[in-house]
Design an enzyme around this catalytic site. Structure first.
Site, PDB file in Angstrom:
ATOM      1  CD  GLU A   1      54.994  44.353  46.290  1.00 21.81           C
ATOM      2  OE1 GLU A   1      55.270  44.703  45.118  1.00 21.81           O
ATOM      3  OE2 GLU A   1      55.819  44.375  47.214  1.00 21.81           O
TER       4      GLU A   1
ATOM      5  CD  GLU B   1      49.245  43.418  34.883  1.00 14.78           C
ATOM      6  OE1 GLU B   1      48.179  43.722  35.450  1.00 14.78           O
ATOM      7  OE2 GLU B   1      50.252  43.031  35.493  1.00 14.78           O
TER       8      GLU B   1
ATOM      9  CE  LYS C   1      39.955  37.529  49.150  1.00 11.78           C
ATOM     10  NZ  LYS C   1      39.691  36.764  47.910  1.00 11.78           N
TER      11      LYS C   1
HETATM   12  P1  NAP Z   1      42.587  41.301  41.920  1.00  6.89           P
HETATM   13  O1  NAP Z   1      41.305  41.112  41.261  1.00  6.89           O
HETATM   14  O2  NAP Z   1      42.969  42.665  42.343  1.00  6.89           O
HETATM   15  O3  NAP Z   1      42.570  40.320  43.169  1.00  6.89           O
HETATM   16  C1  NAP Z   1      43.608  40.244  44.120  1.00  6.89           C
HETATM   17  C2  NAP Z   1      43.011  39.841  45.454  1.00  6.89           C
HETATM   18  O4  NAP Z   1      42.151  40.869  45.915  1.00  6.89           O
HETATM   19  C3  NAP Z   1      42.150  38.585  45.383  1.00  6.89           C
HETATM   20  O5  NAP Z   1      42.271  37.867  46.586  1.00  6.89           O
HETATM   21  C4  NAP Z   1      40.759  39.179  45.235  1.00  6.89           C
HETATM   22  O6  NAP Z   1      39.744  38.310  45.611  1.00  6.89           O
HETATM   23  C5  NAP Z   1      40.852  40.362  46.168  1.00  6.89           C
HETATM   24  N1  NAP Z   1      39.880  41.414  45.915  1.00  6.89           N
HETATM   25  C6  NAP Z   1      39.106  41.609  44.811  1.00  6.89           C
HETATM   26  N2  NAP Z   1      38.333  42.702  44.985  1.00  6.89           N
HETATM   27  C7  NAP Z   1      38.620  43.206  46.205  1.00  6.89           C
HETATM   28  C8  NAP Z   1      38.156  44.326  46.961  1.00  6.89           C
HETATM   29  N3  NAP Z   1      37.243  45.158  46.469  1.00  6.89           N
HETATM   30  N4  NAP Z   1      38.680  44.564  48.178  1.00  6.89           N
HETATM   31  C9  NAP Z   1      39.620  43.737  48.688  1.00  6.89           C
HETATM   32  N5  NAP Z   1      40.083  42.648  48.034  1.00  6.89           N
HETATM   33  C10 NAP Z   1      39.604  42.389  46.800  1.00  6.89           C
HETATM   34  O7  NAP Z   1      43.803  40.798  41.078  1.00  6.89           O
HETATM   35  P2  NAP Z   1      43.998  39.370  40.458  1.00  6.89           P
HETATM   36  O8  NAP Z   1      43.204  39.297  39.220  1.00  6.89           O
HETATM   37  O9  NAP Z   1      43.763  38.335  41.483  1.00  6.89           O
HETATM   38  O10 NAP Z   1      45.572  39.351  40.166  1.00  6.89           O
HETATM   39  C11 NAP Z   1      46.099  39.872  39.031  1.00  6.89           C
HETATM   40  C12 NAP Z   1      46.746  41.214  39.297  1.00  6.89           C
HETATM   41  O11 NAP Z   1      47.650  41.141  40.395  1.00  6.89           O
HETATM   42  C13 NAP Z   1      47.567  41.660  38.118  1.00  6.89           C
HETATM   43  O12 NAP Z   1      47.279  42.994  37.820  1.00  6.89           O
HETATM   44  C14 NAP Z   1      49.005  41.546  38.590  1.00  6.89           C
HETATM   45  O13 NAP Z   1      49.917  42.371  38.000  1.00  6.89           O
HETATM   46  C15 NAP Z   1      48.876  41.777  40.048  1.00  6.89           C
HETATM   47  N6  NAP Z   1      49.977  41.139  40.762  1.00  6.89           N
HETATM   48  C16 NAP Z   1      50.982  41.914  41.256  1.00  6.89           C
HETATM   49  C17 NAP Z   1      52.051  41.346  41.910  1.00  6.89           C
HETATM   50  C18 NAP Z   1      53.172  42.191  42.478  1.00  6.89           C
HETATM   51  O14 NAP Z   1      53.930  41.687  43.282  1.00  6.89           O
HETATM   52  N7  NAP Z   1      53.294  43.445  42.116  1.00  6.89           N
HETATM   53  C19 NAP Z   1      52.115  39.971  42.075  1.00  6.89           C
HETATM   54  C20 NAP Z   1      51.084  39.192  41.552  1.00  6.89           C
HETATM   55  C21 NAP Z   1      50.016  39.796  40.906  1.00  6.89           C
HETATM   56  P3  NAP Z   1      39.117  37.311  44.487  1.00  6.89           P
HETATM   57  O15 NAP Z   1      40.192  36.508  43.945  1.00  6.89           O
HETATM   58  O16 NAP Z   1      38.205  36.476  45.263  1.00  6.89           O
HETATM   59  O17 NAP Z   1      38.460  38.184  43.483  1.00  6.89           O
END
Ligand code: NAP
Ligand code: MG
Length: 488
Positions: free
Chosen positions: A267, A398, A193
């Site tokens: 992650e 963050e 996804k």
């Molecule tokens: P996010 O809102 O958590 O979204 C990540 C993914 O999860 C997206 O595909 C999102 O879909 C989906 N998602 C949202 N709500 C969900 C739910 N309730 N159940 C299952 N999946 C769900 O994070 P983001 O804003 O995309 O990314 C930023 C964050 O990712 C930051 O905190 C960053 O530090 C972290 N990150 C960590 C790493 C690592 O390797 N540690 C790498 C990159 C990013 P939608 O996009 O459609 O909302």
């Protein structure tokens, strides 16, 4: 859908030495379906959402929104394919993965342009980092497919089954590669996804997977928003969830699957400490600081977002840093001279602006160069905050944008204590001339990766992952195979 109804995007102001001229036109379909069982299909939901170009707000394509029923179809396809895929001779699996890597290389220019259009990152980064590294992950794990007995000597290795993989928007194709390649090499099948704001390169990858002749159903790609991800997490026939994203959603997933037999790797977020000692090569360190925080607009989980400078060189480093900030070009992601592209979404821009206001209201001194930002689209200038301390929210939380906090320190023990005083534990950087200091700090810093005299260096052979609120499990290298296997 699927190539029949496409629009051409003309790319100007970008040179690519070896590219034939005809490739200056990049095709993006007007509408994309779900990639299930080897073909693009209409969603049963009948719903579509738009993905836009964050540099100007223009709609790039309509993309299918997978409902619970659609996710179920994808999981069923993955389950059906599992027996065949896991039963193939390992070297055959390796060949398919290798073919995917080659096809990514062949379409590298197109993928780089689409990545920058859909997500806002500078073309220099998608061209030189995201896309080649994505191909490298497939090459690297293709090599492991028939060598698992050497990776785990004396153990009989089996795949887990169907893996549900959920990825964020900051490195869309690269995150897909990080997740897919080790899962496939170990014989699992996948439902992936992508993030809502950046689905296009995952859909191009679906075309590549189809063209690679990978058996149908081995990889399924379901686009949608958070609810689509949640359906995947809840699905009873998924054996493993691999998630990269925010700490909040990571915690939600953890709760959702508690009590089930699903395996999980997370992650999550980060707040990397970048530490400069007085004996460092300061010009090199300043370049490193700039790269550590402004790479990909600071939308990087391991960004060096907290700078710690030894007091004796603090004034010098800060003045060099300001000069360097003044020379950064913020603008069109497709311009090869751009240093900082567009902020990925309006929502993320609001979050960053909110933190900038919090930083000011808590007494931080802001520095932003005087740059002219484009009128349309989502933009944020590179931002420094001086005069902040450990208790400031912008130091603890963050931001995920181009905002760097700057603090000073006197002793090595003081900086170790400050750097570790964070809920996160993903990354850190150390800049010094002394090897002994580097070894000492790599032991003392609570971070999954510590870079020395460099930052943001990634390689398919190196494990990556965090501690504390940054999650658990490792991706990359030999370690990246472990979350996808069980021992007989
Ligand atoms: P996010 O809102 O958590 O979204 C990540 C993914 O999860 C997206 O595909 C999102 O879909 C989906 N998602 C949202 N709500 C969900 C739910 N309730 N159940 C299952 N999946 C769900 O994070 P983001 O804003 O995309 O990314 C930023 C964050 O990712 C930051 O905190 C960053 O530090 C972290 N990150 C960590 C790493 C690592 O390797 N540690 C790498 C990159 C990013 P939608 O996009 O459609 O909302
Ligand atoms: Mg987009």
């Amino acid at each position: 859908m699927d190539g029949t109804d496409s629009q051409e995007v003309f790319i100007s102001n970008w040179e690519y030495d070896q590219a034939p001229e005809s490739q200056d036109h990049i095709k993006i379909d007007k509408r994309y379906g779900l990639f299930i069982d080897g073909k693009f299909e209409e969603p049963k939901s009948k719903k579509y959402f738009q993905t836009t170009d964050p540099a100007n707000g223009k709609v790039l394509a309509k993309v299918a929104e997978a409902s619970e029923t659609d996710v179920d179809r994808a999981v069923k396809a993955a389950r059906k394919a599992f027996k065949k895929w896991s039963g193939l001779p390992a070297k055959e699996r390796g060949k398919y993965i290798f073919r995917i890597a080659r096809l990514i290389q062949e379409r590298a220019r197109e993928l780089a342009v689409i990545e920058s259009l859909d997500g806002g990152k500078p073309i220099r980064e998608s061209r030189d980092i995201d896309i080649p590294l994505a191909a490298n992950h497939f090459f690297y794990y293709a090599g492991w497919a028939d060598k698992l007995e050497y990776a785990f000597p004396g153990r009989k290795v089996k795949p887990l089954g169907v893996a549900g993989q959920i990825i964020p928007w900051n490195f869309p194709l690269l995150m897909a590669a990080w997740k897919l390649a080790p899962a496939l090499a170990t014989g699992n099948t996948v439902v992936l996804k992508p993030a809502e704001t950046t689905p296009l390169t995952a859909l191009k990858l679906a075309e590549i997977i189809r063209d690679s002749d990978l058996p149908n159903g081995v990889v399924n790609i379901v686009t949608g928003a958070g609810e689509t991800g949640a359906s995947l997490v809840r699905h009873p026939d998924v054996d493993k969830i691999a998630f990269t994203g925010s700490t909040a959603v990571g915690k939600f997933i953890r709760k959702t699957i508690a009590g089930t037999s699903k395996k999980l790797t997370l992650e999550l977020g980060g707040k990397g400490a970048n530490i400069i000692f007085e004996d460092a090569a300061l010009d090199q360190a300043v370049e490193g600081i700039v790269n550590a925080i402004f790479f990909n607009q600071g939308h990087v989980c391991c960004a060096g977002s907290r700078l710690f400078v030894q007091e004796s060189v603090a004034d010098l480093v800060i003045s060099k840093l300001k000069i360097r900030l003044n020379s950064l070009f913020v603008g069109d992601p497709l311009d090869k001279n751009t240093d900082i592209g567009a902020i990925n979404s309006k929502k993320q821009l609001e979050t960053i602006r909110k933190y900038i206001e919090i930083g000011k209201s808590e007494g931080g001194q802001i520095y932003q160069p005087d740059c002219t930002l484009p009128k349309k689209g989502n933009w944020c200038p590179p931002t420094l905050f001086l005069g902040v301390s450990q208790s400031h929210r912008i130091v603890q939380e963050e931001i995920f944008g181009p905002v760097l906090t700057v603090q000073t320190f006197r002793t090595i023990d003081e900086v170790i204590e400050k750097a570790n005083n964070s809920p996160y534990g993903l990354s850190a950087g150390v800049w010094t001339d002394k090897g002994s200091k580097i070894f000492h700090l790599t032991k003392k810093l609570k971070a999954g990766v510590v870079w020395a005299n460099t930052y943001n260096k990634f390689d398919a052979t190196s494990p990556f992952g965090g501690y504390k609120e940054s999650g658990f499990g490792r991706e990359g290298g030999l370690h990246g195979l472990k979350p996808y296997i069980k021992f007989e």
